[in-house]
Write a protein that holds these residues in place. Structure first.
Motif, PDB file in Angstrom:
ATOM      1  N   HIS A 117       0.247   0.307  10.129  1.00 56.23           N
ATOM      2  CA  HIS A 117       0.064   1.200   8.422  1.00 56.23           C
ATOM      3  C   HIS A 117      -1.865   0.880   8.669  1.00 56.23           C
ATOM      4  O   HIS A 117      -3.217   1.859   7.903  1.00 56.23           O
ATOM      5  CB  HIS A 117      -0.720   0.125   7.452  1.00 56.23           C
ATOM      6  CG  HIS A 117       1.031  -0.482   7.432  1.00 56.23           C
ATOM      7  ND1 HIS A 117       1.828  -0.451   6.698  1.00 56.23           N
ATOM      8  CD2 HIS A 117       1.647  -1.911   7.087  1.00 56.23           C
ATOM      9  CE1 HIS A 117       3.249  -0.697   6.077  1.00 56.23           C
ATOM     10  NE2 HIS A 117       2.596  -2.155   6.566  1.00 56.23           N
ATOM     11  N   LYS A 154       8.078   5.389   5.293  1.00 57.63           N
ATOM     12  CA  LYS A 154       7.176   3.604   4.633  1.00 57.63           C
ATOM     13  C   LYS A 154       8.060   3.118   5.351  1.00 57.63           C
ATOM     14  O   LYS A 154       6.799   1.915   5.934  1.00 57.63           O
ATOM     15  CB  LYS A 154       7.633   4.192   3.207  1.00 57.63           C
ATOM     16  CG  LYS A 154       6.966   2.930   2.734  1.00 57.63           C
ATOM     17  CD  LYS A 154       6.996   2.617   1.466  1.00 57.63           C
ATOM     18  CE  LYS A 154       6.373   1.199   0.419  1.00 57.63           C
ATOM     19  NZ  LYS A 154       7.910   1.796  -1.213  1.00 57.63           N
ATOM     20  N   GLN A 193      -2.600   4.414   9.692  1.00 57.13           N
ATOM     21  CA  GLN A 193      -3.196   5.497   8.670  1.00 57.13           C
ATOM     22  C   GLN A 193      -1.844   5.898   7.758  1.00 57.13           C
ATOM     23  O   GLN A 193      -1.132   5.362   7.578  1.00 57.13           O
ATOM     24  CB  GLN A 193      -2.876   6.805   9.500  1.00 57.13           C
ATOM     25  CG  GLN A 193      -3.584   7.328  10.953  1.00 57.13           C
ATOM     26  CD  GLN A 193      -2.656   6.570  12.151  1.00 57.13           C
ATOM     27  OE1 GLN A 193      -1.692   5.783  11.617  1.00 57.13           O
ATOM     28  NE2 GLN A 193      -3.093   6.765  12.764  1.00 57.13           N
ATOM     29  N   SER A 194      -2.129   6.482   6.163  1.00 55.50           N
ATOM     30  CA  SER A 194      -1.234   6.405   5.915  1.00 55.50           C
ATOM     31  C   SER A 194      -0.040   7.983   6.049  1.00 55.50           C
ATOM     32  O   SER A 194      -0.125   8.024   6.526  1.00 55.50           O
ATOM     33  CB  SER A 194      -2.196   7.244   4.309  1.00 55.50           C
ATOM     34  OG  SER A 194      -2.529   8.613   3.996  1.00 55.50           O
TER      35      SER A 194
END
Length: 773
Positions: free
Chosen positions: A477, A359, A479-480
């Motif tokens: 961001h 993250k 892609q997750s």
């Protein structure tokens, strides 16, 4: 009893911090927990299971059983038991361990609402009936109750009880420190009042001061807390015996020394700043955790509480501080942190910590525009190692793989173990150019391949292993986290399919293919539920064009796609296991058709052939399923023919022969399909209870012009005759193909020359009209 009276656990701890600890504990271990004092008051709890909150605790009778079970556990603790485990009357397991503070039993740590073995569903089913619970909801709640090893629960519960005790000890120390500080403040107040009185003679005043000095020393030295005074220059004016013992020196050595010299070298600068800020600011007190440095240059963790007072004699402010050794608590916190975020075998970050770092990496990539990468690593044939040499040897391999991976990446990169033999490497701050970033990722991947291919020394065993690696790039961001993990996983499986021991990058087209496959699988499941399948029938005839029977062929009539070719969905059904219910549906439908044919003189002797997959045939109860289906439809077993492929004979031939013999005894016929294309060895052919060989259409297609095909067909027919088997040729489309077969004494045929596969209505018309009209 203690100098400050009877100990109440709730007075010793920060309830909010204890609640956070328990919630973290519940998330890590996956079970409910609670702290209950000796008076039966629940201090805090977390993680209650649905089965208790929705059923056991809301029903009067089962709730009373819960209370009785808890009471039994508490009584065990009060009798001096160090640890208790008990299966409550409602069927779940509870444990308890005492919290001891300075020899006094003040509370108990409870963990519970789990099982140490798979649930006895019959017991819980009877319990649901007895208490009027909804059985489905109750058993569903029971299925979510965690099943844990008893040893694991015991070790973690003891650890938590130890930590809870440490928190309580610290709280007790704070109470003692506060009492000592209050005594000292009252003493100072008394000193100031006596000095201010000026009614006593100077000699008496001096004597009084000397007496109070002795009293102050006695108070300081008899305290169980480490207490010290610091002047406005940061030097220690006084320190008690407990303080000297804590730092491994004498009180005289501490007298006049700088307070910051006791702080760990890495924290001295911030320690100095904090002390000066307290002296010159309006802040009255400070509480914080700090690392300290003993005289022998060993470190320990301490909790320091500092209060600022005005000293009338020096007309300046001084600091009075207390220090408590919290090293044990810090170690316990570190151990819990490791349980939550690190793999206990390899000490690498686990999936939870990897997700958190990924993250942050995505956010950093968005700011810097630099590309990152994920490498998903799976060890090839790891299961074989565990099965042959044992899990202890497998664990040694995993530990050595972790060490080698750490040597293949930069210091700022992350290596995580997801579980089993799966590892993930996260690379950050690669090039901003995608091609250069891919090249950098490939270089790391090749380095990993070389490193993990070197031989391993696993105890007395020398072992070689290889990895399959899937890679995907990420930027910002786009892609997750879940998408990136899925992409690298997909790429890894492509590496497996490419022969293992290689690296593959994720390809979006690959994702589209997988999405299409997943959609088709979902529709295939719905096709079973919505009865979208249909059997088509292709007639089989003799040399006089007289119908002998038919082959049943499954067709999928999709409401939107139309007719879905078997080549598209049969392999998928094999991979997903859906071939089992589909195969049973085909068998049921075929037997129902044979039953219908038996009512008509025109069709009562027709034999219906059904294809059986290897996965379906090798079920332990396949023979029993077929027998039950034949009996259920009350048909003549001799009219059912099961077609097997040669490739099925590659594995477990003895088991296949056994199943065939069971079914052959009740009259079921067998045909070996696609003969000549698969199984090269014929050593078991004579042992198979076959009735027929089926010549593959690849040999029939060019039989009129290809001498090799003619020779093969002639050999197959001769072999069948020597084994007393009949022969049928499939794929016969022209008279030019039929005639050479007839000349070689092959008199049974199937193919477009006679009819395509058709629905049952058209098949009936074909029989009435004559198949060659």
């Amino acid at each position: 009893m203690t100098p400050i009276g009877r100990i109440k656990y709730s007075d010793l701890v920060d309830i909010g911090k204890l609640q956070e600890l328990m919630e973290s504990f519940s998330q890590v271990i996956g079970i409910a927990n609670a702290v209950i004092d000796v008076d039966g008051i629940v201090i805090t709890h977390a993680g209650w299971q649905d089965v208790c909150t929705r059923f056991h605790r809301v029903n009067a009778e089962t709730c009373q059983r819960c209370i009785e079970s808890d009471t039994s556990l508490v009584e065990s603790m009060t009798r001096g038991t160090q640890y208790a485990i008990y299966r409550c009357h409602n069927g779940l397991v509870d444990t308890a361990a005492p919290i001891i503070v300075e020899g006094e039993h003040v509370a108990n740590v409870f963990t519970g609402q789990f099982l140490t073995e798979p649930p006895d569903l019959e017991f819980f089913r009877k319990q649901a009936l007895h208490f009027g619970f909804d059985e489905t909801s109750y058993l569903e709640a029971i299925s979510r109750v965690p099943v844990l090893l008893k040893e694991r629960v015991e070790s973690v519960t003891r650890l938590y009880a130890l930590l809870a005790g440490v928190l309580a000890d610290n709280g007790l120390d704070r109470l003692k420190q506060k009492k000592a500080a209050e005594d000292m403040a009252r003493l100072n107040t008394g000193l100031e009042e006596q000095i201010a009185a000026r009614t006593l003679a100077l000699a008496l005043a001096n004597e009084g001061l000397a007496a109070r000095e002795v009293l102050l020393s006695q108070i300081l030295d008899t305290s169980s807390a480490a207490i010290f005074l610091v002047n406005n220059e940061g030097r220690i004016m006084r320190a008690n015996q407990r303080m000297a013992k804590m730092f491994g020196c004498s009180p005289d050595a501490l007298q006049g020394s700088e307070y910051v010299s006791l702080v760990h070298p890495e924290e001295r600068e911030i320690g100095q700043q904090n002390m000066l800020s307290l002296l010159v600011s309006a802040i009255q007190s400070v509480d914080l955790d700090r690392r300290y440095w003993r005289a022998d240059q060993t470190e320990f963790w301490g909790r320091i509480t500092v209060n600022r007072f005005y000293d009338a004699s020096s007309e300046d402010f001084v600091l009075i501080g207390t220090i408590t050794d919290i090293t044990s608590r810090k170690k316990a916190e570190d151990e819990i942190n490791n349980l939550a975020f690190y793999d206990p075998l390899t000490h690498l970050p686990n999936r939870r910590l990897l997700s958190d770092r990924l993250k942050h990496a995505l956010a950093s990539s968005a700011r810097s525009s630099r590309i990152g990468a994920l490498l998903f690593i799976d060890l090839d044939n790891f299961k074989n190692l565990n099965d042959t040499l044992g899990h202890d040897i497998g664990d040694l391999l995993l530990q050595q793989v972790a060490q080698r991976l750490e040597r293949c990446v930069r210091e700022g990169d992350t290596i995580a173990r997801l579980g089993g033999d799966e590892f993930v490497v996260m690379l950050e701050d690669l090039s901003k150019d995608p091609l250069e970033a891919a090249a950098q990722t490939e270089a790391v991947g090749e380095k990993i391949l070389i490193s993990l291919n070197r031989h391993y020394q696993l105890a007395a065993h020398e072992y070689r292993n290889s990895p399959s690696i899937g890679a995907t790039l990420f930027s910002g961001h786009q892609q997750s986290i879940d998408e990136l993990m899925k992409q690298s996983d997909i790429a890894m499986y492509q590496a497996k399919k490419a022969g293992r021991n290689t690296l593959r990058f994720f390809d979006p087209q690959m994702q589209d293919t997988i999405n299409a496959r997943a959609a088709l699988e979902d529709e295939l499941r719905k096709a079973l539920e919505r009865q979208q399948f249909e059997l088509y029938y292709q007639i089989q005839v003799d040399s006089s064009y007289r119908p002998l029977g038919a082959e049943a062929l499954i067709r999928w009539i999709h409401p939107d796609r139309g007719m879905v070719p078997p080549a598209q969905f049969i392999p998928l059904a094999e991979e997903t296991g859906l071939i089992l219910p589909i195969g049973q549906w085909v068998l049921e439908t075929a037997c129902a058709q044979i039953k219908a044919w038996q009512q008509d003189a025109l069709t009562r002797d027709l034999v219906l052939a059904v294809n059986v997959s290897a996965k379906q045939f090798c079920q332990a109860d396949f023979a029993a399923q077929v027998q039950a289906t034949v009996q259920r439809h009350a048909i003549n077993p001799a009219l059912l023919k099961l077609e097997l492929t040669e490739s099925m004979l590659l594995d477990n031939i003895k088991n296949i022969i056994s199943i065939m013999n069971v079914l052959n005894k009740i009259g079921i016929q067998f045909s070996l399909d696609d003969f000549g294309t698969g199984y090269s060895s014929l050593q078991y052919l004579k042992q198979l209870p076959l009735n027929q060989l089926k010549i593959d259409q690849s040999f029939v297609r060019d039989i009129a012009t290809d001498s090799s095909d003619k020779a093969i067909v002639r050999t197959i027919i001769a072999m069948a005759q020597s084994l007393s088997l009949n022969v049928i040729a499939e794929g016969v489309e022209t008279e030019e193909q039929r005639q050479p077969l007839l000349n070689k004494n092959c008199t049974h045929y199937q193919g477009y020359l006679f009819s395509r596969p058709v629905p049952i209505e058209q098949f009936g018309l074909l029989l009435k009209q004559g198949c060659h009209c």
